[in-house]
Design a protein around this motif. Structure first.
Motif, PDB file in Angstrom:
ATOM      1  N   PHE A  84      54.592 -37.008 -16.652  1.00 17.87           N
ATOM      2  CA  PHE A  84      54.329 -35.932 -15.695  1.00 17.87           C
ATOM      3  C   PHE A  84      55.138 -34.688 -16.056  1.00 17.87           C
ATOM      4  N   THR A  85      54.771 -34.184 -17.223  1.00 15.25           N
ATOM      5  CA  THR A  85      55.342 -32.951 -17.745  1.00 15.25           C
ATOM      6  C   THR A  85      54.192 -32.041 -18.132  1.00 15.25           C
ATOM      7  N   GLN A  86      54.490 -30.759 -18.292  1.00 18.11           N
ATOM      8  CA  GLN A  86      53.453 -29.823 -18.697  1.00 18.11           C
ATOM      9  C   GLN A  86      52.798 -30.273 -20.007  1.00 18.11           C
ATOM     10  N   SER A  87      53.623 -30.690 -20.971  1.00 16.42           N
ATOM     11  CA  SER A  87      53.124 -31.051 -22.292  1.00 16.42           C
ATOM     12  C   SER A  87      52.189 -32.255 -22.236  1.00 16.42           C
ATOM     13  N   TRP A 131      39.910 -31.440  -7.127  1.00 18.24           N
ATOM     14  CA  TRP A 131      40.288 -32.047  -8.387  1.00 18.24           C
ATOM     15  C   TRP A 131      41.780 -32.331  -8.427  1.00 18.24           C
ATOM     16  N   MET A 132      42.132 -33.529  -8.901  1.00 22.98           N
ATOM     17  CA  MET A 132      43.543 -33.895  -8.994  1.00 22.98           C
ATOM     18  C   MET A 132      44.283 -32.956  -9.957  1.00 22.98           C
ATOM     19  N   MET A 133      43.636 -32.610 -11.043  1.00 20.78           N
ATOM     20  CA  MET A 133      44.247 -31.694 -12.013  1.00 20.78           C
ATOM     21  C   MET A 133      43.141 -30.797 -12.580  1.00 20.78           C
ATOM     22  N   PRO A 134      42.752 -29.746 -11.844  1.00 21.27           N
ATOM     23  CA  PRO A 134      41.669 -28.871 -12.311  1.00 21.27           C
ATOM     24  C   PRO A 134      42.007 -28.164 -13.614  1.00 21.27           C
ATOM     25  N   SER A 135      43.299 -27.960 -13.841  1.00 19.34           N
ATOM     26  CA  SER A 135      43.781 -27.365 -15.092  1.00 19.34           C
ATOM     27  C   SER A 135      45.187 -27.900 -15.331  1.00 19.34           C
ATOM     28  N   PRO A 136      45.650 -27.865 -16.566  1.00 19.02           N
ATOM     29  CA  PRO A 136      46.998 -28.371 -16.842  1.00 19.02           C
ATOM     30  C   PRO A 136      48.047 -27.642 -16.006  1.00 19.02           C
ATOM     31  N   PRO A 137      49.098 -28.335 -15.568  1.00 17.15           N
ATOM     32  CA  PRO A 137      50.124 -27.703 -14.717  1.00 17.15           C
ATOM     33  C   PRO A 137      50.863 -26.583 -15.456  1.00 17.15           C
ATOM     34  N   ALA A 138      51.226 -25.552 -14.680  1.00 19.29           N
ATOM     35  CA  ALA A 138      51.945 -24.407 -15.268  1.00 19.29           C
ATOM     36  C   ALA A 138      53.451 -24.586 -15.185  1.00 19.29           C
ATOM     37  N   SER A 139      53.884 -25.627 -14.471  1.00 22.63           N
ATOM     38  CA  SER A 139      55.324 -25.843 -14.303  1.00 22.63           C
ATOM     39  C   SER A 139      55.606 -27.321 -14.087  1.00 22.63           C
TER      40      SER A 139
END
Length: 844
Positions: A84-87, A131-139
């Motif tokens: 659970f990291t941005q990468s 959506w649980m993750m519509p786009s990758p997290p920014a932080s």
């Protein structure tokens, strides 16, 4: 040898070129079929296509739109936040998009953190699907928020994300499991382009089975030639004469190529079992040739007629070779009694291959030997009658004879003890198999399986299917009841239009048609009838939706809790879980409302809300549209049959203590369950085939020797070898799997092979010498040497399998070598011991 065999051998020695041409044409003709080869490693095909368990399994997959799935996992144990990291979440999003674009992937059903919904409450009575993750997290904060949201959804936790946060999974449903290896390779290619530090893994039964097929194909191309090379080297060490040993190699190669060509030409797929046909036949096919070469080298003397010697040797060996070939083939033909199609095919073609090898040997060997030049024959004599070649084997054989005759009481007592211990060992055998275990422990599939099952609820699937036997009464029984005459044409038209629609669909459509009719200009009588009809239809339809009932869902939930508490099931998902999650968010959003609604109408409301998500069709993975069948998806951390059997027993015991609701039936499906079914079928079938073959071989032995005593003696090595090998399997804790089960056929066929040669030659020798001591002195010369050579050829012929990367091949290699060594030793030790102890009965 009868007159037909004599004439055949004579013809072959006189017309060798005809034999060469016919054999060459046959071999080339069947070789031409080999490029049509089709590989099949699907364990489902271990069951007949019409087997009830398989039929039901396929029905369940169709009914609930369940696909075979590849499991892609990512694990990061180095970062405090795990995956659970941005990468890592960016990589998951990228890989998910890539996988969805691969042909053969059912993208609509793919499960990943980026393709599932977060279910949350906006206000009391209002639910939101996003959506649980519509786009990758920014932080990092956004990444941890995704982890928090997943933790609130039992449907996804431990399936898409591990509880410790160190791992995430992507479930990739595929249209055709036979494409799983190709799809997995494309996924690996996409993963290789990532720059993250996390470790990626790919596993799942479909990819394990298909990858096994790919590697099996390669193994087929390596093991058979290596076996041939090993046998060639052994024969050279025995006879030190390359022109001579080319003959048995031609016999072996022709046998393998014709048999495999016939298998493929007849349209059979090459399964894990039939892939071993070549490696089985290669050593077995040279056995008769080695007997002929051994006796020929012993009998032929310079100046003696070459053709007369050949005919004399073949005539002397024809009967025992025929019977050993027939009994060996019977051992394999017995596998046709099993209810496992690939095992039946394996038994049929190996059995036929053994008989083919006998025919080729009888025809080709005389033809070939008759064409040998004087130089090669003289060289053979020099080798065989000097201190080279087989002298060490001959010395070993003679020492065995001395040991057996001098220690017969000790040997018989020792074998009796071994036999008793072996019987105990057989009772310790555990039946178990798992396609993932077909790979070595360091194989990427095996490593992935271990890592992902340590982090998640399980990558192995099984399904419990609950069905109701309640049925809706036919529409025609309702629509024509008290029907006004003026509506008769309308009613007939409606019933005819329904055709073969499902009853629930007919009811739904009739409700719509009746409501439409009410909006037309109808009389009071027609209005009353149509309103009453709609009420009856809705009541019947509602009562037929069995699995909208809170009571039924509560039973399912209770069963799930029982399975979870047992520790045997990693996790289960069901319709009850769906209703609990939605009900919680519709109410307070807190844990106390994570429960099944208290009425059918409330359950229906939660399911209606669920269908407003981005993945509305997910509901139909758990229940049929008429709510008369529901599925509980079990995730297991082990694909071993033993573990699946424990789960089945657990459920059976629960149902016995907590009977199913009235008119509800429980069934099983899923790959893990199918594996248990075919394993049970195989074990029962193997036992039947072994007993049947044992009886047939015993009868054949009595007929061959025309003696009950010699028939019993012939069965001694076989009986001791089988019990010892399988007793050892039980004692060391080796799982009884498919390759082990099939080895019983080889044990039965080849263990009696050595005994036939020993007993037939001993009886003939005794008739000539009328002396027991002289008989065994002669027996432990050329006959015992030939038996020892054959045991070495077959045992060492399988040793290339020990270097295979696939466990079933290694298993076969180890146990076949053991079987040959033990059966030869038992024959050369126990038979002379028993025969001398019971000489008054044996040598009447």
């Amino acid at each position: 040898m009868d007159s037909i065999a004599k004439k055949l051998v004579h013809f072959c020695t006189q017309k060798p070129k005809i034999v060469y041409v016919v054999l060459l044409l046959l071999t080339l003709g069947f070789m031409a079929q080999i490029p049509r080869i089709q590989i099949d490693t699907d364990p489902e095909n271990m069951l007949d296509a019409e087997h009830p368990a398989r039929v039901f399994h396929n029905q369940v997959k169709t009914t609930f739109a369940m696909y075979d799935a590849i499991v892609v996992g990512v694990v990061d144990s180095s970062d405090p936040n795990g995956v659970f990291t941005q990468s890592s979440l960016t990589d998951i999003s990228v890989i998910t998009e890539s996988i969805m674009s691969i042909d053969g992937v059912v993208s609509a059903d793919l499960m990943s953190i980026s393709t599932v919904d977060n279910i949350s409450q906006t206000s009391t009575g209002t639910i939101r699907f996003e959506w649980m993750m519509p786009s990758p997290p920014a932080s990092t904060a956004e990444a941890l928020k995704i982890q928090e949201n997943l933790a609130r959804l039992p449907l996804l936790q431990d399936t898409l994300a591990s509880q410790n946060g160190k791992a995430a999974a992507i479930y990739v449903p595929i249209l055709d499991k036979n494409e799983s290896y190709n799809i997995a390779e494309k996924i690996r290619s996409e993963i290789s382009q990532l720059n993250g530090t996390a470790d990626w893994y790919i596993t799942g039964l479909p990819v394990a089975e298909d990858q096994f097929g790919f590697e099996m194909f390669i193994q087929m191309g390596i093991s058979a030639p290596l076996a041939g090379l090993t046998i060639f080297i052994l024969l050279f060490l025995f006879f030190r004469n390359i022109p001579l040993i080319i003959a048995p190699m031609i016999v072996a190669m022709a046998t393998v190529l014709i048999t495999m060509g016939a298998l493929i030409g007849l349209g059979f797929t090459v399964h894990i079992m039939s892939s071993m046909i070549a490696i089985f036949l290669m050593p077995i096919a040279v056995v008769d040739s080695v007997h002929i070469l051994s006796e020929f080298s012993d009998r032929y003397k310079p100046g003696k007629s070459l053709n007369d010697t050949i005919e004399e040797v073949v005539g002397h060996l024809f009967t025992p070779m025929l019977y050993t070939s027939v009994t060996s083939s019977v051992g394999f033909y017995s596998l046709m009694l099993t209810p496992i199609p690939p095992v039946q095919i394996f038994g049929a073609f190996v059995g036929s291959g053994i008989l083919l090898a006998f025919i080729i040997t009888i025809v080709f060997m005389p033809a070939y030997l008759s064409r040998m030049n004087e130089t090669s024959l003289n060289k053979l004599q020099e080798v065989m009658h000097s201190q080279q070649g087989g002298s060490k084997i001959a010395s070993f054989a003679k020492s065995l004879g001395s040991f057996a005759l001098n220690n017969r009481f000790v040997l018989v007592a020792s074998f009796a003890v071994v036999f008793a211990v072996s019987i105990w060992g057989i009772n310790q055998i555990q039946i178990n198999d798992n396609p993932v275990r077909w790979f070595k422990q360091n194989h990427e599939i095996r490593v992935a399986d271990k890592v992902l099952n340590e982090n998640f609820a399980g990558t192995y699937d099984a399904y419990i299917v609950l069905s109701t036997s309640d049925t809706l009464p036919p529409v025609s029984d309702i629509i024509f009841n008290d029907l006004p005459e003026s509506l008769l044409p309308w009613a007939k038209e409606r019933v005819t239009a329904f055709g073969d629609q499902a009853p629930s669909e007919q009811y739904q459509q009739l409700i719509i048609d009746s409501e439409d009719k009410l909006f037309a200009d109808v009389s009071e009588e027609e209005d009353a009838y149509l309103s009453g009809l709609i009420t009856i239809l809705e009541k019947n339809l509602s009562s037929s939706k069995t699995f909208q009932s809170p009571e039924q869902l509560a039973y399912i939930s209770s069963l799930q809790t029982h399975m979870q508490e047992s520790g045997l099931v990693g996790k289960s998902n069901s319709l009850a879980d769906v209703t609990k999650v939605v009900n919680r968010e519709l109410r307070s959003g807190s844990a106390e409302d994570y429960q099944i609604p208290n009425s059918s109408q409330a359950v229906a409301q939660t399911l209606l809300q669920y269908q407003s998500s981005h993945r509305p069709n997910d509901l139909w993975h758990f229940v049929t549209p008429d709510f008369q069948q529901t599925l509980v998806w079990l995730q297991l951390t082990s694909g071993d049959n033993q573990d699946m059997t424990k789960v089945i027993d657990l459920v059976d015991n629960y149902v016995a203590d907590n009977p199913l609701p009235q008119n509800i039936e429980l069934g099983w499906a899923g790959k893990a369950y199918i594996n248990v079914v075919w394993q049970d079928n195989m074990v029962a079938g193997m036992l039947d085939s072994l007993i049947s073959a044992f009886v047939i071989v015993f009868i054949m032995m009595v007929i061959l020797f025309r003696s009950l005593v010699f028939g019993v003696l012939a069965m001694l090595p076989l009986t001791i070898t089988i019990t010892f090998i399988y007793g050892l399997i039980g004692i060391i804790g080796k799982d009884y799997d498919m390759p082990i089960a099939v080895l019983s056929a080889l044990t039965l066929g080849l263990s009696v092979d050595f005994a036939i040669h020993f007993l037939e030659r001993a009886r003939e020798t005794y008739k000539q010498t009328q002396s027991i001591s002289d008989t065994f002195s002669i027996m432990f010369d050329e006959p015992a040497t030939a038996i020892t050579r054959n045991a070495l050829v077959i045992a060492l012929g399988f040793t290339p399998l020990l270097f295979a990367p696939l466990v079933p091949y290694i298993t076969v290699g180890v146990f076949l070598a053991s079987i040959m060594a033990i059966s030869a030793l038992v024959t050369l030790l126990i038979l002379p011991s028993v025969m001398t102890m019971a000489k008054k009965i044996v040598f009447k």
